[in-house]
Design a protein around this motif. Structure first.
Motif, short mmCIF file in Angstrom:
data_model
loop_
_atom_site.label_atom_id
_atom_site.label_comp_id
_atom_site.label_asym_id
_atom_site.label_seq_id
_atom_site.Cartn_x
_atom_site.Cartn_y
_atom_site.Cartn_z
N ILE A 166 0.85 -1.19 0.00
CA ILE A 166 0.00 0.00 0.00
C ILE A 166 0.88 1.23 0.00
O ILE A 166 1.72 1.40 0.89
N ASN A 167 0.69 2.08 -1.00
CA ASN A 167 1.45 3.31 -1.11
C ASN A 167 0.55 4.43 -1.61
O ASN A 167 -0.15 4.27 -2.62
N ASP A 168 0.57 5.55 -0.89
CA ASP A 168 -0.18 6.75 -1.29
C ASP A 168 -1.65 6.44 -1.56
O ASP A 168 -2.25 6.94 -2.52
N GLY A 169 -2.22 5.60 -0.73
CA GLY A 169 -3.64 5.29 -0.83
C GLY A 169 -3.99 4.24 -1.87
O GLY A 169 -5.16 3.92 -2.06
N ILE A 170 -2.99 3.67 -2.56
CA ILE A 170 -3.23 2.66 -3.58
C ILE A 170 -2.75 1.30 -3.08
O ILE A 170 -1.58 1.14 -2.73
N ALA A 171 -3.65 0.34 -3.05
CA ALA A 171 -3.31 -1.03 -2.66
C ALA A 171 -2.98 -1.83 -3.91
O ALA A 171 -3.82 -1.97 -4.81
N ASP A 172 -1.76 -2.32 -3.98
CA ASP A 172 -1.29 -3.13 -5.10
C ASP A 172 -1.38 -4.60 -4.68
O ASP A 172 -0.56 -5.09 -3.90
N VAL A 173 -2.39 -5.31 -5.20
CA VAL A 173 -2.64 -6.70 -4.84
C VAL A 173 -2.24 -7.58 -6.03
O VAL A 173 -2.72 -7.35 -7.15
N ARG A 174 -1.39 -8.58 -5.78
CA ARG A 174 -0.92 -9.42 -6.88
C ARG A 174 -1.04 -10.90 -6.53
O ARG A 174 -0.65 -11.32 -5.44
N LEU A 175 -1.59 -11.66 -7.45
CA LEU A 175 -1.58 -13.11 -7.34
C LEU A 175 -0.17 -13.57 -7.70
O LEU A 175 0.35 -13.21 -8.77
N ILE A 176 0.47 -14.33 -6.84
CA ILE A 176 1.89 -14.64 -7.04
C ILE A 176 2.16 -16.14 -7.13
O ILE A 176 3.28 -16.59 -6.93
#
Length: 268
Positions: free
Chosen positions: A9-19
């Motif tokens: 989570i950075n600057d209000g943006i959640a980066d969700v990744r299937l890994i």
């Protein structure tokens, strides 16, 4: 969760990744659990203003892991093996676990952008449908693949598809399970935009959304979600009720002042 889904989570943006890239991010029980865990974590995080959901490796998600098919066909299957004795059992509010892996993104109060590449098949396609928007790379292939295995789409797809594409299109794709490319998906209404770099494009949109009044953005999502299931009288009333809640609030006033003064807004 850490070996199935990553979250930053950075600057209000959640980066969700299937890994789970070695399996083309196929959906096994651990993947279902990890997706739901991340979704529930984000639902209560007021610092998050937008979510970007993507998959690492060669594909967004290739659908259900073959091991799950074997377990589902086992007459002695039980919840101990990760397969409920009946899918009618509601385990997550209005949904069961597989349904909720897609539906949880609909229940998040902030917008979700899915980023598609490679393939989005079966459950992977339905997972993408749970997002508010879908940005896809050229060459991405999709399928409502469940009929291949003698099954029906059962990860909330039937409830979401009907608001995106024509009924006859949904029926043809569901009855045949045929592959369709990203250009058809755009035409049908399943894809929002086709981008050479869909992740970069999604992040650009996310940055813009994150600079808007978060109260209005969350209200927009509630209004648009609920409008799908309300009659016109209820829908018109909901618009008014939500707007009354926002007008004159600190963040709404800040949005006006920032625009008038030509500066970045400082929302709380």
């Amino acid at each position: 969760m850490k070996d199935r889904v990553s979250l930053s989570i950075n600057d209000g943006i959640a980066d969700v990744r299937l890994i789970r890239s070695d399996k083309m991010n196929a959906l096994d029980e651990q993947m279902f659990d990890a997706i739901i865990e991340v979704g529930e974590q984000l639902r209560n995080d007021k610092s998050v203003r937008v979510v970007v959901l993507s998959g690492e490796g060669k594909a967004f998600c290739a659908g259900l892991d073959m091991g799950n098919f074997a377990a589902a066909a086992d007459p002695d299957a039980s919840t101990d093996k990760g397969v409920p004795t009946t899918l009618e059992t509601r385990t997550h509010g209005i949904a069961n676990k597989p349904q909720y892996a897609a539906w949880v993104w609909r229940e998040l109060p902030m917008p979700v952008i899915a980023v598609l590449h490679g393939v989005a098949l079966g459950g992977g396609f339905q997972l993408a449908l749970g997002a508010d928007m879908r940005y896809a790379a050229p060459g991405t292939r999709m399928s409502i693949m469940e009929i291949k295995w003698g099954l029906v789409p059962d990860m909330a797809g039937t409830q979401i598809m009907r608001h995106l594409a024509r009924d006859d299109v949904i029926r043809e794709l569901t009855y045949t399970g045929r592959m369709f490319d990203v250009d058809e998906a755009l035409q049908f209404g399943f894809v929002t935009r086709v981008e050479a770099d869909p992740l970069a494009a999604a992040m650009e949109t996310a940055v813009y959304i994150a600079t808007r009044n978060p109260d209005a953005i969350r209200a927009d999502k509630k209004l648009l979600d609920d409008a799908n299931y309300l009659d016109r009288e209820q829908g018109l009333m909901l618009e008014s009720v939500i707007q009354d809640q926002i007008i004159g609030s600190p963040n709404q006033i800040e949005a006006v002042m920032a625009e008038l003064e030509g500066r970045a807004a400082n929302f709380k």
